[in-house]
Design an enzyme around this catalytic site. Structure first.
Site, PDB file in Angstrom:
ATOM      1  N   CYS A  26       0.811  -1.276   0.225  1.00  0.00           N
ATOM      2  CA  CYS A  26       0.012   0.063   0.028  1.00  0.00           C
ATOM      3  C   CYS A  26       1.020   1.264   0.038  1.00  0.00           C
ATOM      4  O   CYS A  26       2.179   1.171  -0.510  1.00  0.00           O
ATOM      5  CB  CYS A  26      -0.965  -0.130   1.355  1.00  0.00           C
ATOM      6  SG  CYS A  26      -0.111   0.106   2.835  1.00  0.00           S
ATOM      7  N   HIS A 553      -5.602  10.141   5.706  1.00  0.00           N
ATOM      8  CA  HIS A 553      -6.023   8.741   5.386  1.00  0.00           C
ATOM      9  C   HIS A 553      -7.532   8.462   5.826  1.00  0.00           C
ATOM     10  O   HIS A 553      -7.724   8.397   7.080  1.00  0.00           O
ATOM     11  CB  HIS A 553      -5.106   7.662   6.129  1.00  0.00           C
ATOM     12  CG  HIS A 553      -5.342   6.300   5.608  1.00  0.00           C
ATOM     13  ND1 HIS A 553      -6.465   5.455   6.020  1.00  0.00           N
ATOM     14  CD2 HIS A 553      -4.527   5.444   4.850  1.00  0.00           C
ATOM     15  CE1 HIS A 553      -6.543   4.257   5.593  1.00  0.00           C
ATOM     16  NE2 HIS A 553      -5.218   4.291   4.866  1.00  0.00           N
TER      17      HIS A 553
END
Length: 631
Positions: A26, A553
Site C-alpha cells: 500500500c 487517510h
C-alpha cells in the site's frame, strides 16, 4: 536509503522468498502472506534502516516502510519472483474465508474483467431485439448478422476469455489458460459433435458437448492447470520450462477437460433436469418456487444450459412451463439491479447496475447482473431467491407456459400464455427484488475490528500517542517558527491512540491527530503541492510550502473498497490552497459497508519538528485550527 539492500534484507528476514505466498503493498506498508509466521525475525526487521515498524494483523505480516514503500517493493519484484504473478487483491485474507465465499470470490474475480464487454454486448443484443421486433432490421440482413456477431462473441467464446482471467486469478500463465479454453472451441474439436455425442481419446471414451458459453468446465480445468503448472516448474529444468511447461500442460489438461470436467457438467445438468421433471409432476407451485428462486445459481456455474434440452423437448411437443418459471428469476435480478442503480452513488457501480438492468429487461441477458452485482454483493442473492421464488411460484401455480424458445425480456412477453398471469408473476418478482434492495441495501455487512483496521491499505499508516506540551530550545530561547495546519475535515477529534491500527496508534510514522468525519469532504489543510494521491482515492499526501508532509487517510481498511465511494478532485503535482477540495467520499455508504471512517491526519516528517501540538477542541469544522508544528 539503498532500496536494493533493504529489499534483500527484508526478504531474508521474512523467512526467505520461499516463505511468501503473496506480496502486495500500500502507500506505506509491504503486506506479506506467509506460509509460516514463526520464521520472520521481527527484531532484526525493526532494526533495519528504512523500516519503521512491523505489524502482524488481519492474516498479514506487514513491514511498515513509509513513503518509500513503492521503491522497496519494486526492488523486491526485480530481484525475486514475488509481487507479480502471485499477488492477490488487497482485501483477500483467503485462509480465513469460508469455502463458499472463496469459490464466489474466484468466480467473481475471474469474470469481473469481462463485465464491460458483457454489459456492452448485452445492451447491443437488447437493441437488436428491439430493431427486429419493430421490423427496423431484418434478422437475415448483413447489418443484423454483423452486429449480432459483436453481441454474441463474448458469450459464445466465454471459455477462451475465462481461460485467461481464471488463470490470472489462480496465478497460472493466462495465455496458456486462454489456449485451454480455445481448444474447446476449435473447429476440429467442435466438429466431432457432427458425428455424434461420443468419441475416444487413446481408447478412452469421451462424452462430447458444446462448450460455448460454459463456465464450470473451464473453471475446473484452469484450477487443475494451475497446480499442474506449478508442479511442472518444480521438476523441469529452468532452461526448458519455456516450451515444456505449456506443452505438457496442454497435453494433460485439454484431454482431461474433454474426458472428465465437461461430462461432469453434463451429468450435473442432467441430474438437475431430472429433479425439475420430478418436481413438476408433484406441484407446479413448488416447482416454480424452486426454479424461480434457485436457477441463477446454475447460471453462475454455466450449468443452466443443461436445462435447455428439456425446454426444447417440451416445445417440440407444443409448450414449455420452465421458461415461464425461469423468467421470474431474470426479472427478480432486474429488480435488484435497478435497486442498486437507484441506491448507489458510486459512478462505476451505477453504470454497471444500469446497463445490467437494461440488459435483462431488453435482452434477457443475466450474466452482467450475476457477475457484476450478485457475486460482488452476496446479500443481494437472498433478494433474488425470495423474489424469484415468489414470482416463479405464481407462474408455476397458474400454469403459465412458453410457446417458443425466447430470452425472457419485455419484448418476448407475447410468447407466454396466459399473458395476464405471466405479467403478474414477473411484475411481482421484479417489484419484490427492487423493494428488498431499496429497503435493506446491497452492501455486505462487515464487523469493524482491530484486525481489519490494520489490513487497510495503500495510503497511510502513521503515528500516535498524545501530544506533549510545546518544547523550547535549550536555554529558554524563544520558538523559532510555528506552522499551523487547518482541519481538512469536519467532525469529532480523537487522539491517534484511539485509532484501531497499531501502526497509527504506536507512533511508528509520525505525530498527528484523528477525526471521525461528519461530512464527506476532505479539503487542503495547507498551501502546497499534492505529492501522492492513491488511485483508490482514500488517501492523499501533501507537502506544504513550509515543508510539512501531511498524510490524510480516510477510514480504516478502506483500500479494500478499491475506490468505491471515493472521488478524488486533485492529482499528483497539483498546487492547492487552504480549503481546496481534495476528495469527496460517501460517508454513509462507507459506514454501511462496514468500514470505520476515523481519519488519521499525520505529519510524516515529524522528525523535522520539535513538537506537533494538537487542538484542544473535541470537535472541529473544516478549516479550523487543528495542529501546530513547532520548529
Amino acid at each position: 536509503m539503498k532500496y536494493k539492500d533493504l529489499a534483500k534484507d527484508i526478504v531474508q528476514n521474512i523467512g526467505g522468498e520461499e516463505n511468501v505466498t503473496n506480496l502486495i503493498h500500500c502507500a506505506t506498508r509491504l503486506r506479506f502472506n506467509l506460509k509460516d509466521n514463526r520464521l520472520p525475525d521481527k527484531e532484526k526487521l525493526k532494526s533495519l534502516e528504512g523500516v519503521l515498524s512491523v505489524v502482524e494483523s488481519g492474516g498479514q505480516f506487514q513491514v511498515i516502510i513509509g513513503n518509500d514503500v513503492a521503491h522497496v517493493y519494486q526492488e523486491i519484484v526485480k530481484t525475486t519472483k514475488l509481487g507479480m504473478g502471485n499477488a492477490v487483491s488487497a482485501d483477500a485474507d483467503q485462509p480465513k474465508e469460508k469455502i463458499l465465499s472463496r469459490i464466489f470470490a474466484v468466480i467473481s474475480g475471474s469474470l469481473s474483467p469481462l463485465l464491460p464487454a458483457m454489459a456492452g454486448a448485452g445492451i447491443l443484443k437488447a437493441f437488436l431485439t428491439l430493431f427486429t421486433t419493430f421490423g427496423w432490421v431484418s434478422a437475415e440482413s448483413g447489418t443484423y448478422l454483423i452486429l449480432a456477431a459483436a453481441a454474441n462473441a463474448v458469450f459464445y467464446f466465454l471459455p477462451i476469455f475465462l481461460g485467461v482471467t481464471a488463470a490470472t486469478k489462480f496465478g497460472a500463465n493466462p495465455y496458456v489458460g486462454g489456449v485451454i479454453g480455445a481448444a474447446l472451441m476449435e473447429p476440429n474439436f467442435t466438429g466431432l459433435l457432427a458425428n455424434g455425442d461420443k468419441t475416444s481419446f487413446l481408447g478412452i471414451p469421451v462424452v462430447l458437448m458444446d462448450y460455448s458459453s460454459t463456465v464450470f468446465p473451464v473453471f475446473v480445468a484452469i484450477w487443475i492447470f494451475s497446480y499442474v503448472e506449478k508442479y511442472l516448474k518444480k521438476i523441469i529444468h529452468k532452461e526448458l520450462q519455456t516450451f515444456l511447461v505449456p506443452l505438457l500442460s496442454l497435453v494433460i489438461i485439454v484431454p482431461l477437460t474433454a474426458m472428465i470436467f465437461g461430462p461432469f457438467g453434463v451429468y450435473i445438468g442432467n441430474a438437475i433436469a431430472d429433479a425439475i421433471n420430478y418436481l413438476m409432476g408433484v406441484s407446479g407451485l413448488l416447482t416454480g418456487a424452486v426454479i424461480g428462486g434457485l436457477i441463477f445459481f446454475l447460471v453462475v456455474f454455466g450449468l443452466h444450459w443443461g436445462i435447455i434440452p428439456i425446454v426444447l423437448a417440451n416445445l417440440s411437443n407444443g409448450t414449455d412451463p420452465i421458461l415461464a418459471m425461469w423468467a421470474a428469476s431474470n426479472f427478480a435480478m432486474a429488480g435488484v439491479a435497478l435497486g442498486v442503480f437507484l441506491k448507489s452513488k458510486e459512478k462505476t457501480l451505477k453504470s454497471i447496475a444500469g446497463s445490467s438492468t437494461l440488459s435483462l429487461l431488453l435482452a434477457g441477458v443475466s450474466e452482467p447482473t450475476v457477475y457484476g452485482i450478485l457475486l460482488r454483493f452476496k446479500r443481494t442473492m437472498s433478494y433474488v431467491i425470495i423474489a424469484g421464488a415468489i414470482g416463479g411460484a405464481i407462474n408455476g401455480g397458474f400454469h403459465t407456459y412458453a410457446t417458443a424458445f425466447v430470452f425472457q425480456n419485455i419484448f418476448s412477453i407475447g410468447a407466454f400464455k396466459p399473458v395476464s398471469y405471466y405479467l403478474i408473476g414477473i411484475a411481482a418478482a421484479m417489484g419484490i427484488g427492487l423493494v428488498l434492495t431499496i429497503l435493506f441495501g446491497y452492501q455486505d455487512k462487515k464487523a469493524v475490528s482491530v484486525t481489519e483496521a490494520s489490513a487497510e491499505g495503500p495510503a497511510a499508516e502513521v503515528q500516535a500517542g498524545p501530544s506533549k506540551a510545546s518544547s523550547k530550545p535549550t536555554g529558554g530561547s524563544p520558538i523559532l517558527k510555528k506552522e499551523v495546519l487547518l482541519s481538512p475535515l469536519t467532525g469529532e477529534v480523537k487522539s491517534l491512540t484511539e485509532v484501531p491500527d497499531p501502526a497509527f496508534a504506536e507512533g511508528a510514522m509520525g505525530k498527528g491527530v484523528a477525526i471521525v468525519p461528519s461530512i464527506g469532504q476532505a479539503v487542503s489543510p495547507v498551501n502546497g503541492t499534492i505529492g501522492t494521491i492513491l488511485k483508490s482515492g482514500h488517501a492523499v499526501i501533501l507537502q506544504s510550502e513550509s515543508g510539512a508532509e501531511v498524510l490524510i487517510h480516510i477510514g480504516i481498511n478502506t483500500v479494500q473498497l478499491k475506490g468505491q465511494y471515493f472521488s478524488p478532485r486533485v492529482k499528483a503535482g497539483d498546487q492547492v490552497r487552504k480549503g481546496d477540495l481534495l476528495i469527496e467520499f460517501d460517508l454513509e455508504e462507507i459506514k454501511e459497508a462496514g468500514y470505520n471512517p476515523i481519519t488519521p491526519i499525520i505529519i510524516s516528517n515529524t522528525g523535522d519538528y520539535l513538537d506537533v501540538i494538537e487542538t484542544t477542541n473535541s470537535w472541529v469544522t473544516a478549516q479550523d485550527k487543528l495542529l501546530t508544528l513547532v520548529v
